[in-house]
Write a protein that holds these residues in place. Structure first.
Motif, mmCIF file in Angstrom:
data_model
loop_
_atom_site.group_PDB
_atom_site.id
_atom_site.type_symbol
_atom_site.label_atom_id
_atom_site.label_comp_id
_atom_site.label_asym_id
_atom_site.label_seq_id
_atom_site.Cartn_x
_atom_site.Cartn_y
_atom_site.Cartn_z
ATOM 1 N N TYR A 272 0.811 -1.222 0.000
ATOM 2 C CA TYR A 272 0.000 0.000 0.000
ATOM 3 C C TYR A 272 0.846 1.275 0.000
ATOM 4 O O TYR A 272 0.318 2.373 -0.032
ATOM 5 N N CYS A 273 2.158 1.167 0.019
ATOM 6 C CA CYS A 273 3.041 2.313 0.249
ATOM 7 C C CYS A 273 3.008 3.320 -0.899
ATOM 8 O O CYS A 273 3.125 2.954 -2.071
ATOM 9 N N TYR A 274 2.900 4.608 -0.534
ATOM 10 C CA TYR A 274 2.901 5.695 -1.523
ATOM 11 C C TYR A 274 4.311 6.099 -1.930
ATOM 12 O O TYR A 274 4.485 6.849 -2.899
ATOM 13 N N ALA A 275 5.325 5.646 -1.185
ATOM 14 C CA ALA A 275 6.686 6.154 -1.369
ATOM 15 C C ALA A 275 7.560 5.247 -2.217
ATOM 16 O O ALA A 275 8.738 5.538 -2.411
ATOM 17 N N VAL A 276 6.992 4.165 -2.749
ATOM 18 C CA VAL A 276 7.776 3.205 -3.522
ATOM 19 C C VAL A 276 7.057 2.885 -4.829
ATOM 20 O O VAL A 276 5.873 2.526 -4.817
ATOM 21 N N ARG A 277 7.789 3.014 -5.937
ATOM 22 C CA ARG A 277 7.219 2.655 -7.232
ATOM 23 C C ARG A 277 7.374 1.170 -7.530
ATOM 24 O O ARG A 277 6.477 0.550 -8.102
ATOM 25 N N SER A 278 8.529 0.599 -7.161
ATOM 26 C CA SER A 278 8.742 -0.824 -7.404
ATOM 27 C C SER A 278 9.840 -1.341 -6.485
ATOM 28 O O SER A 278 10.745 -0.597 -6.103
ATOM 29 N N ASP A 279 9.755 -2.613 -6.150
ATOM 30 C CA ASP A 279 10.781 -3.237 -5.312
ATOM 31 C C ASP A 279 12.126 -3.261 -6.037
ATOM 32 O O ASP A 279 13.180 -3.123 -5.404
ATOM 33 N N LYS A 280 12.091 -3.424 -7.351
ATOM 34 C CA LYS A 280 13.333 -3.447 -8.125
ATOM 35 C C LYS A 280 14.059 -2.116 -8.019
ATOM 36 O O LYS A 280 15.291 -2.072 -7.881
ATOM 37 N N LEU A 281 13.311 -1.021 -8.075
ATOM 38 C CA LEU A 281 13.927 0.306 -7.958
ATOM 39 C C LEU A 281 14.513 0.515 -6.569
ATOM 40 O O LEU A 281 15.583 1.123 -6.422
ATOM 41 N N VAL A 282 13.859 0.003 -5.557
ATOM 42 C CA VAL A 282 14.393 0.081 -4.190
ATOM 43 C C VAL A 282 15.736 -0.634 -4.119
ATOM 44 O O VAL A 282 16.719 -0.112 -3.564
ATOM 45 N N GLN A 283 15.803 -1.835 -4.684
ATOM 46 C CA GLN A 283 17.048 -2.599 -4.655
ATOM 47 C C GLN A 283 18.165 -1.853 -5.395
ATOM 48 O O GLN A 283 19.314 -1.815 -4.933
ATOM 49 N N THR A 284 17.822 -1.245 -6.518
ATOM 50 C CA THR A 284 18.812 -0.482 -7.287
ATOM 51 C C THR A 284 19.327 0.705 -6.490
ATOM 52 O O THR A 284 20.540 0.960 -6.427
ATOM 53 N N ASN A 285 18.419 1.418 -5.847
ATOM 54 C CA ASN A 285 18.813 2.598 -5.083
ATOM 55 C C ASN A 285 19.632 2.242 -3.858
ATOM 56 O O ASN A 285 20.582 2.959 -3.495
ATOM 57 N N ARG A 286 19.286 1.154 -3.204
ATOM 58 C CA ARG A 286 20.023 0.785 -1.988
ATOM 59 C C ARG A 286 21.470 0.411 -2.291
ATOM 60 O O ARG A 286 22.341 0.566 -1.434
ATOM 61 N N LYS A 287 21.728 -0.042 -3.498
ATOM 62 C CA LYS A 287 23.104 -0.325 -3.890
ATOM 63 C C LYS A 287 23.921 0.962 -4.021
ATOM 64 O O LYS A 287 25.154 0.926 -3.976
ATOM 65 N N LYS A 288 23.243 2.092 -4.185
ATOM 66 C CA LYS A 288 23.918 3.386 -4.302
ATOM 67 C C LYS A 288 24.135 4.051 -2.952
ATOM 68 O O LYS A 288 24.732 5.127 -2.881
ATOM 69 N N HIS A 289 23.626 3.435 -1.886
ATOM 70 C CA HIS A 289 23.711 4.062 -0.570
ATOM 71 C C HIS A 289 25.102 3.896 0.032
ATOM 72 O O HIS A 289 25.664 2.800 0.057
#
Length: 299
Positions: A272-289
Protein backbone atom coordinates in the motif's frame (compact mmCIF):
# COMPACT_ATOMS: atom_id res chain seq x y z
CA UNK A 1 13.48 24.18 12.00
CA UNK A 2 12.05 20.67 12.33
CA UNK A 3 13.72 17.72 10.65
CA UNK A 4 11.45 14.95 9.37
CA UNK A 5 13.20 11.59 9.16
CA UNK A 6 11.28 10.64 7.15
CA UNK A 7 7.98 10.58 5.27
CA UNK A 8 9.79 9.21 2.21
CA UNK A 9 11.55 6.19 3.68
CA UNK A 10 12.20 4.43 6.98
CA UNK A 11 15.47 6.03 8.08
CA UNK A 12 15.48 4.55 11.62
CA UNK A 13 15.01 1.00 10.33
CA UNK A 14 17.44 1.01 7.39
CA UNK A 15 19.63 4.12 7.49
CA UNK A 16 20.39 4.74 11.17
CA UNK A 17 24.17 4.66 10.66
CA UNK A 18 23.90 7.21 7.83
CA UNK A 19 21.65 9.41 9.96
CA UNK A 20 24.12 9.47 12.84
CA UNK A 21 27.01 10.21 10.50
CA UNK A 22 25.01 13.20 9.26
CA UNK A 23 24.36 14.34 12.83
CA UNK A 24 28.06 14.09 13.65
CA UNK A 25 29.07 15.99 10.50
CA UNK A 26 26.36 18.54 11.17
CA UNK A 27 24.61 18.59 7.81
CA UNK A 28 23.06 16.59 4.98
CA UNK A 29 22.39 17.26 1.30
CA UNK A 30 18.72 17.55 0.42
CA UNK A 31 17.73 16.62 -3.14
CA UNK A 32 14.39 17.70 -4.59
CA UNK A 33 12.69 14.41 -5.58
CA UNK A 34 11.01 16.11 -8.55
CA UNK A 35 14.08 18.00 -9.76
CA UNK A 36 17.35 16.24 -8.98
CA UNK A 37 19.32 19.35 -9.95
CA UNK A 38 17.88 21.23 -6.98
CA UNK A 39 20.22 20.41 -4.11
CA UNK A 40 20.51 22.16 -0.78
CA UNK A 41 22.85 21.77 2.17
CA UNK A 42 20.81 21.59 5.39
CA UNK A 43 22.30 22.12 8.83
CA UNK A 44 21.77 19.49 11.51
CA UNK A 45 23.46 21.46 14.28
CA UNK A 46 21.35 21.27 17.42
CA UNK A 47 21.15 25.07 17.75
CA UNK A 48 19.60 25.21 14.25
CA UNK A 49 16.93 22.59 15.00
CA UNK A 50 13.80 22.71 17.13
CA UNK A 51 13.22 18.95 16.96
CA UNK A 52 13.79 15.78 14.98
CA UNK A 53 10.67 13.76 14.15
CA UNK A 54 11.29 10.11 13.30
CA UNK A 55 8.80 8.03 11.29
CA UNK A 56 9.28 4.28 11.45
CA UNK A 57 7.86 0.77 11.54
CA UNK A 58 11.00 -0.47 13.31
CA UNK A 59 13.14 2.24 14.93
CA UNK A 60 15.16 -0.23 17.06
CA UNK A 61 18.48 0.55 15.23
CA UNK A 62 18.26 4.17 16.46
CA UNK A 63 17.71 3.22 20.10
CA UNK A 64 21.40 2.92 20.91
CA UNK A 65 22.04 6.40 19.54
CA UNK A 66 19.52 8.21 21.75
CA UNK A 67 22.05 9.04 24.51
CA UNK A 68 24.36 10.64 21.94
CA UNK A 69 21.48 12.58 20.37
CA UNK A 70 20.41 13.86 23.78
CA UNK A 71 24.00 14.74 24.68
CA UNK A 72 24.22 16.82 21.51
CA UNK A 73 21.07 18.66 22.57
CA UNK A 74 18.58 17.22 20.07
CA UNK A 75 14.89 16.93 20.92
CA UNK A 76 13.34 13.72 19.57
CA UNK A 77 9.75 12.78 18.76
CA UNK A 78 8.63 9.47 17.30
CA UNK A 79 5.85 8.62 14.86
CA UNK A 80 5.74 4.84 15.32
CA UNK A 81 3.57 2.87 12.88
CA UNK A 82 2.40 -0.24 14.66
CA UNK A 83 -0.16 -2.50 12.99
CA UNK A 84 -0.86 -6.22 13.34
CA UNK A 85 -1.34 -7.11 9.70
CA UNK A 86 -0.89 -10.36 7.75
CA UNK A 87 2.44 -10.93 6.05
CA UNK A 88 1.00 -10.16 2.62
CA UNK A 89 0.35 -6.58 3.70
CA UNK A 90 3.49 -5.96 5.77
CA UNK A 91 6.01 -8.59 4.66
CA UNK A 92 9.18 -7.08 6.10
CA UNK A 93 8.32 -6.01 9.64
CA UNK A 94 9.52 -7.83 12.79
CA UNK A 95 7.13 -9.70 15.07
CA UNK A 96 4.47 -7.73 16.90
CA UNK A 97 5.97 -8.58 20.29
CA UNK A 98 9.37 -7.25 19.17
CA UNK A 99 7.80 -4.01 17.95
CA UNK A 100 5.79 -3.56 21.16
CA UNK A 101 8.98 -4.06 23.18
CA UNK A 102 10.74 -1.49 20.98
CA UNK A 103 7.94 1.00 21.53
CA UNK A 104 8.15 0.59 25.28
CA UNK A 105 11.93 1.02 25.26
CA UNK A 106 11.65 4.25 23.31
CA UNK A 107 8.91 5.47 25.62
CA UNK A 108 11.17 4.86 28.62
CA UNK A 109 13.98 6.80 26.92
CA UNK A 110 11.96 9.67 25.46
CA UNK A 111 8.76 9.93 27.50
CA UNK A 112 5.15 9.08 26.67
CA UNK A 113 4.37 12.47 25.12
CA UNK A 114 7.17 12.09 22.58
CA UNK A 115 5.78 8.73 21.41
CA UNK A 116 2.89 8.77 18.95
CA UNK A 117 1.38 5.43 17.93
CA UNK A 118 0.22 5.31 14.31
CA UNK A 119 -2.43 2.72 13.43
CA UNK A 120 -1.97 3.42 9.78
CA UNK A 121 -3.21 2.78 7.18
CA UNK A 122 -6.51 1.17 8.13
CA UNK A 123 -7.20 -1.28 5.32
CA UNK A 124 -10.72 -2.45 4.47
CA UNK A 125 -10.96 -5.80 2.69
CA UNK A 126 -12.93 -9.01 2.56
CA UNK A 127 -10.34 -10.45 4.98
CA UNK A 128 -10.21 -7.51 7.40
CA UNK A 129 -13.45 -5.79 8.35
CA UNK A 130 -14.49 -3.56 11.26
CA UNK A 131 -14.45 -6.27 13.92
CA UNK A 132 -11.00 -7.44 12.86
CA UNK A 133 -9.57 -3.92 13.14
CA UNK A 134 -11.20 -3.25 16.48
CA UNK A 135 -9.79 -6.50 17.87
CA UNK A 136 -6.29 -5.71 16.60
CA UNK A 137 -6.50 -2.10 17.75
CA UNK A 138 -7.73 -3.17 21.19
CA UNK A 139 -4.91 -5.67 21.68
CA UNK A 140 -2.20 -3.17 20.72
CA UNK A 141 -3.79 -0.35 22.74
CA UNK A 142 -3.80 -2.52 25.84
CA UNK A 143 -0.10 -3.32 25.36
CA UNK A 144 0.71 0.38 24.88
CA UNK A 145 -1.44 1.57 27.79
CA UNK A 146 0.77 3.88 29.85
CA UNK A 147 3.44 4.08 27.15
CA UNK A 148 1.77 6.75 24.99
CA UNK A 149 -1.14 9.15 25.20
CA UNK A 150 -1.76 9.74 21.50
CA UNK A 151 -2.71 7.58 18.52
CA UNK A 152 -3.02 8.72 14.91
CA UNK A 153 -5.15 6.86 12.39
CA UNK A 154 -5.58 7.16 8.65
CA UNK A 155 -7.38 5.16 6.00
CA UNK A 156 -5.76 3.46 3.03
CA UNK A 157 -5.59 5.58 -0.10
CA UNK A 158 -5.35 4.00 -3.52
CA UNK A 159 -2.24 5.79 -4.78
CA UNK A 160 -1.15 5.45 -8.40
CA UNK A 161 2.14 3.96 -7.18
CA UNK A 162 0.39 1.26 -5.14
CA UNK A 163 -2.54 0.22 -7.34
CA UNK A 164 -0.54 -2.35 -9.29
CA UNK A 165 0.84 -3.98 -6.14
CA UNK A 166 -2.62 -4.09 -4.54
CA UNK A 167 -4.08 -5.71 -7.65
CA UNK A 168 -1.31 -8.30 -7.52
CA UNK A 169 -2.14 -9.08 -3.87
CA UNK A 170 -5.79 -9.44 -4.85
CA UNK A 171 -4.88 -11.87 -7.64
CA UNK A 172 -2.38 -13.89 -5.62
CA UNK A 173 -3.93 -13.92 -2.14
CA UNK A 174 -7.65 -13.51 -2.68
CA UNK A 175 -7.97 -10.04 -1.15
CA UNK A 176 -10.67 -7.63 -2.25
CA UNK A 177 -9.85 -4.11 -1.11
CA UNK A 178 -12.50 -1.44 -0.54
CA UNK A 179 -12.51 2.30 0.04
CA UNK A 180 -13.69 3.40 3.48
CA UNK A 181 -15.01 6.61 1.92
CA UNK A 182 -17.36 4.85 -0.49
CA UNK A 183 -21.00 5.57 0.48
CA UNK A 184 -21.69 1.86 0.75
CA UNK A 185 -19.22 1.68 3.66
CA UNK A 186 -20.69 4.55 5.70
CA UNK A 187 -22.10 2.30 8.45
CA UNK A 188 -18.81 0.42 8.69
CA UNK A 189 -16.89 3.67 9.04
CA UNK A 190 -19.22 4.86 11.80
CA UNK A 191 -18.87 1.61 13.73
CA UNK A 192 -15.10 1.68 13.31
CA UNK A 193 -14.71 5.30 14.44
CA UNK A 194 -16.89 4.76 17.51
CA UNK A 195 -14.95 1.65 18.45
CA UNK A 196 -11.52 3.18 17.91
CA UNK A 197 -12.31 6.15 20.11
CA UNK A 198 -13.82 4.01 22.85
CA UNK A 199 -10.78 1.73 22.96
CA UNK A 200 -8.33 4.65 22.85
CA UNK A 201 -10.07 6.46 25.72
CA UNK A 202 -10.21 3.27 27.78
CA UNK A 203 -6.44 3.04 27.41
CA UNK A 204 -5.63 6.67 28.23
CA UNK A 205 -5.16 7.87 24.68
CA UNK A 206 -6.64 10.53 22.42
CA UNK A 207 -7.14 9.56 18.78
CA UNK A 208 -6.79 11.89 15.78
CA UNK A 209 -6.81 11.45 12.02
CA UNK A 210 -3.98 12.13 9.57
CA UNK A 211 -4.64 13.94 6.27
CA UNK A 212 -8.30 12.96 6.09
CA UNK A 213 -11.14 15.00 4.60
CA UNK A 214 -13.80 13.11 6.54
CA UNK A 215 -15.10 14.63 9.74
CA UNK A 216 -15.24 12.19 12.66
CA UNK A 217 -15.76 14.76 15.42
CA UNK A 218 -19.13 13.24 16.28
CA UNK A 219 -17.31 10.05 17.29
CA UNK A 220 -14.64 11.81 19.37
CA UNK A 221 -11.93 11.72 16.69
CA UNK A 222 -10.55 15.08 15.64
CA UNK A 223 -8.45 16.15 12.68
CA UNK A 224 -4.81 15.91 13.67
CA UNK A 225 -1.33 16.48 12.36
CA UNK A 226 1.77 14.33 12.53
CA UNK A 227 4.16 17.26 12.84
CA UNK A 228 1.68 18.99 15.11
CA UNK A 229 2.83 22.46 16.14
CA UNK A 230 0.66 22.59 19.27
CA UNK A 231 1.76 19.13 20.43
CA UNK A 232 5.45 19.81 19.75
CA UNK A 233 5.27 23.14 21.57
CA UNK A 234 3.80 21.36 24.59
CA UNK A 235 6.56 18.74 24.49
CA UNK A 236 9.31 21.35 24.09
CA UNK A 237 7.63 23.82 26.45
CA UNK A 238 8.22 26.74 24.11
CA UNK A 239 6.65 28.53 21.15
CA UNK A 240 7.65 27.60 17.61
CA UNK A 241 7.63 29.91 14.63
CA UNK A 242 6.31 28.08 11.61
CA UNK A 243 3.63 27.85 8.94
CA UNK A 244 1.53 25.05 7.54
CA UNK A 245 3.63 22.84 5.29
CA UNK A 246 2.70 23.93 1.77
CA UNK A 247 4.40 20.91 0.21
CA UNK A 248 1.98 18.39 1.75
CA UNK A 249 -1.57 17.51 0.71
CA UNK A 250 -4.29 20.08 1.32
CA UNK A 251 -5.78 17.89 4.07
CA UNK A 252 -2.45 17.68 5.91
CA UNK A 253 -2.26 19.83 9.02
CA UNK A 254 1.49 19.48 9.59
CA UNK A 255 3.68 22.48 10.20
CA UNK A 256 6.60 22.99 7.83
CA UNK A 257 9.63 20.74 8.17
CA UNK A 258 12.63 19.56 6.16
CA UNK A 259 12.57 15.92 5.07
CA UNK A 260 15.82 13.94 5.05
CA UNK A 261 14.56 11.00 3.04
CA UNK A 262 14.43 9.82 -0.56
CA UNK A 263 11.61 7.95 -2.27
CA UNK A 264 12.07 4.40 -3.56
CA UNK A 265 14.51 3.41 -0.82
CA UNK A 266 12.41 1.50 1.75
CA UNK A 267 12.66 -2.31 1.44
CA UNK A 268 9.81 -3.22 3.82
CA UNK A 269 7.73 -4.13 0.76
CA UNK A 270 4.32 -2.95 2.00
CA UNK A 271 2.03 -3.06 -1.06
CA UNK A 272 0.00 0.00 0.00
CA UNK A 273 3.04 2.31 0.25
CA UNK A 274 2.90 5.69 -1.52
CA UNK A 275 6.69 6.15 -1.37
CA UNK A 276 7.78 3.21 -3.52
CA UNK A 277 7.22 2.65 -7.23
CA UNK A 278 8.74 -0.82 -7.40
CA UNK A 279 10.78 -3.24 -5.31
CA UNK A 280 13.33 -3.45 -8.12
CA UNK A 281 13.93 0.31 -7.96
CA UNK A 282 14.39 0.08 -4.19
CA UNK A 283 17.05 -2.60 -4.66
CA UNK A 284 18.81 -0.48 -7.29
CA UNK A 285 18.81 2.60 -5.08
CA UNK A 286 20.02 0.78 -1.99
CA UNK A 287 23.10 -0.32 -3.89
CA UNK A 288 23.92 3.39 -4.30
CA UNK A 289 23.71 4.06 -0.57
CA UNK A 290 26.91 5.01 1.23
CA UNK A 291 26.62 5.56 5.01
CA UNK A 292 29.46 8.10 4.80
CA UNK A 293 27.88 10.20 2.03
CA UNK A 294 26.01 13.45 2.78
CA UNK A 295 23.38 12.15 0.31
CA UNK A 296 21.09 9.29 1.26
CA UNK A 297 21.44 7.86 -2.23
CA UNK A 298 24.54 8.30 -4.38
CA UNK A 299 26.39 11.56 -4.80
Amino acid sequence: MIISASRRTDIPAFYAEWFMNRIRDGYFMKVNPYNKKQIKRVSLASNDLDAIVFWSKNPRPVLRYLPELHEKGHKILMQYTLNDYPEELEPGVPSLSYRIDTFQRFSEALGTEQMVWRYDPIILSNKMDVDDHLERFHDIACMLNGWTSRVTVSFMDFYAKSKGRLRRIEAESGYQFSDWLHPANAERLTALAQGLNRIAVDNGMSVVTCSEQMDLDDYGIKHGACIDQVHIEQVLNRTLIGKKDKYQRAECGCMESVDMGSYDTCPFGCPYCYAVRSDKLVQTNRKKHDPASPYLIGE
